[in-house]
Enzyme design. Structure first.
Site, PDB file in Angstrom:
ATOM      1  N   ASP A  33      52.324  -6.531  53.864  1.00  0.00           N
ATOM      2  CA  ASP A  33      52.910  -6.153  52.579  1.00  0.00           C
ATOM      3  C   ASP A  33      53.400  -7.409  51.857  1.00  0.00           C
ATOM      4  O   ASP A  33      52.927  -8.514  52.142  1.00  0.00           O
ATOM      5  CB  ASP A  33      54.019  -5.097  52.768  1.00  0.00           C
ATOM      6  CG  ASP A  33      55.210  -5.625  53.564  1.00  0.00           C
ATOM      7  OD1 ASP A  33      55.285  -6.849  53.804  1.00  0.00           O
ATOM      8  OD2 ASP A  33      56.085  -4.810  53.937  1.00  0.00           O
ATOM      9  N   HIS A  75      55.744  -9.236  54.941  1.00  0.00           N
ATOM     10  CA  HIS A  75      55.605  -9.186  56.397  1.00  0.00           C
ATOM     11  C   HIS A  75      54.165  -9.346  56.879  1.00  0.00           C
ATOM     12  O   HIS A  75      53.250  -8.785  56.269  1.00  0.00           O
ATOM     13  CB  HIS A  75      56.166  -7.852  56.916  1.00  0.00           C
ATOM     14  CG  HIS A  75      57.558  -7.597  56.450  1.00  0.00           C
ATOM     15  ND1 HIS A  75      57.840  -6.810  55.357  1.00  0.00           N
ATOM     16  CD2 HIS A  75      58.755  -8.067  56.892  1.00  0.00           C
ATOM     17  CE1 HIS A  75      59.162  -6.777  55.159  1.00  0.00           C
ATOM     18  NE2 HIS A  75      59.730  -7.542  56.068  1.00  0.00           N
ATOM     19  N   SER A  90      63.967  -8.044  59.248  1.00  0.00           N
ATOM     20  CA  SER A  90      62.881  -7.062  59.138  1.00  0.00           C
ATOM     21  C   SER A  90      61.614  -7.475  59.874  1.00  0.00           C
ATOM     22  O   SER A  90      60.772  -6.621  60.172  1.00  0.00           O
ATOM     23  CB  SER A  90      62.548  -6.806  57.664  1.00  0.00           C
ATOM     24  OG  SER A  90      62.140  -8.004  57.026  1.00  0.00           O
TER      25      SER A  90
END
Length: 365
Positions: free
Chosen positions: A329, A332, A39
């Site tokens: 977040d 990340h 991600s």
């Protein structure tokens, strides 16, 4: 003679001005850039699959020209930054949508929640493991062969491209340190688990080599124990990084750096480098104000303690001063952090940033 020279200069300057106005840029330093990861660099491959690990909704992409594309950031990821520094005019497309001659510029295979191990991240639903990403790359290679006409031409073309691999984070975050779902921490010590990961990773890397990869950057695992999610769950004060997790990450990174030496010794017509993402991040955490950061232990967008217990919800209002946050977040980094990591991966600022040298030098080989 003087008059002719003046006329020539006027024409030359005119051509330069028109070129700049038309947006004509120099060629990229390499013909293509292939990206493998999770991600941290996924740019849309999970959008169309049945997964909880998705970011194709606002406020993700709030600072990105294309809006919420599937990037797990408010803006650019590290590989977006690296692609720009390599001279690419456009962002590298995700495998999910890349087609035709566009693949000749490179493809992004990264998938959120994916790991080196196939089972990693399964509690979040579908994802494309490292093995799956390698298989998707092989499919791309067959398309490149068709476009360029024969295997030798394709092999020569691919040998000039940059490959960046950033895997392993989820093997800790969504496997080893999640004993309620996975048995790996009961089966292996951190040392043994790192060995198992490196062995499997090495097989996939050699597979990429067999399909044309010759300039490969292996990006280390960052400080997972310092993410807002781990601080929220496992830090007594919400500020002190979780050392047992970071220690395990460092064991993996040490073995990954050693793997670079092994690969360079055995595959002499290729070049492998190691990027110390852990160390670069350590600089940002140790001296945040020196890089313009004010908040290092909480997400700009999220829910609960440290904005890290639940990740950024659809249409949630994020913090305004995003450039002052290290994390976007629960897991990340912000674009501001990604820009620094991307720049230092491309052009090392410290001797420890890259080994034996940086991506800029790799591109020049």
């Amino acid at each position: 003679m003087g008059g002719e020279l003046k006329k020539w200069l006027v024409v030359f300057v005119g051509v330069v001005v028109v070129s700049l106005q038309c947006g004509v840029r120099a060629q990229p330093q390499v013909p293509c850039y292939f990206i493998f990861g999770d991600s941290l660099v996924d740019n849309g491959n999970n959008n169309g699959i049945s997964s909880l690990a998705k970011a194709n909704y606002a406020p993700y992409g709030i600072d990105f020209p294309g809006g919420p594309t599937g990037r797990f950031s408010n803006g650019k990821t590290t590989v977006d930054v690296i692609a720009q520094l390599l001279g690419f005019n456009n962002y590298i497309p995700p495998y999910a949508t890349a087609s035709g001659r566009a693949i000749l510029g490179g493809v992004n295979y990264a998938s959120a929640a994916a790991g080196i191990r196939d089972e990693t991240g399964q509690q979040l639903g579908a994802r494309i493991s490292f093995g799956g990403q390698v298989n998707n790359y092989k499919n791309t290679v067959s398309q490149v062969v068709n476009i360029l006409g024969d295997e030798n031409t394709a092999a020569n073309y691919l040998s000039k491209c940059i490959y960046s691999l950033g895997m392993g984070s989820n093997d800790y975050l969504n496997n080893y340190f999640m004993p309620q779902y996975y048995s790996s921490s009961r089966q292996y010590t951190p040392e043994q688990f790192a060995d198992v990961l490196i062995q499997q990773y090495s097989r996939g890397i050699r597979d990429l080599y067999n399909y044309g990869a010759r300039k490969v950057a292996l990006i280390g695992v960052g400080q997972i124990g310092c993410s807002p999610n781990e601080l929220a769950q496992n830090s007594p004060d919400g500020r002190t990084c979780v050392q047992r997790i970071n220690n395990a990450n460092q064991i993996f990174n040490t073995k990954l750096k050693s793997l670079v030496d092994v690969l360079n010794r055995n595959l002499t017509d290729a070049k492998f480098i190691y990027i110390d993402a852990y160390g670069i991040f350590q600089d940002l955490i140790s001296n945040p104000s020196g890089f313009g950061f004010r908040v290092t232990n909480a997400g700009c967008c999220g829910v609960g303690r440290n904005n890290g217990q639940i990740t950024c919800l659809p249409l949630q209002t994020p913090c305004r001063n995003r450039n002052e946050y290290l994390f976007w977040d629960a897991f990340h980094p912000t674009e501001a952090a990604n820009i620094i990591v991307g720049r230092r991966s491309y052009s090392a600022q410290s001797s420890s940033d890259a080994y034996p040298f940086d991506i800029r030098r790799l591109a020049q080989l």
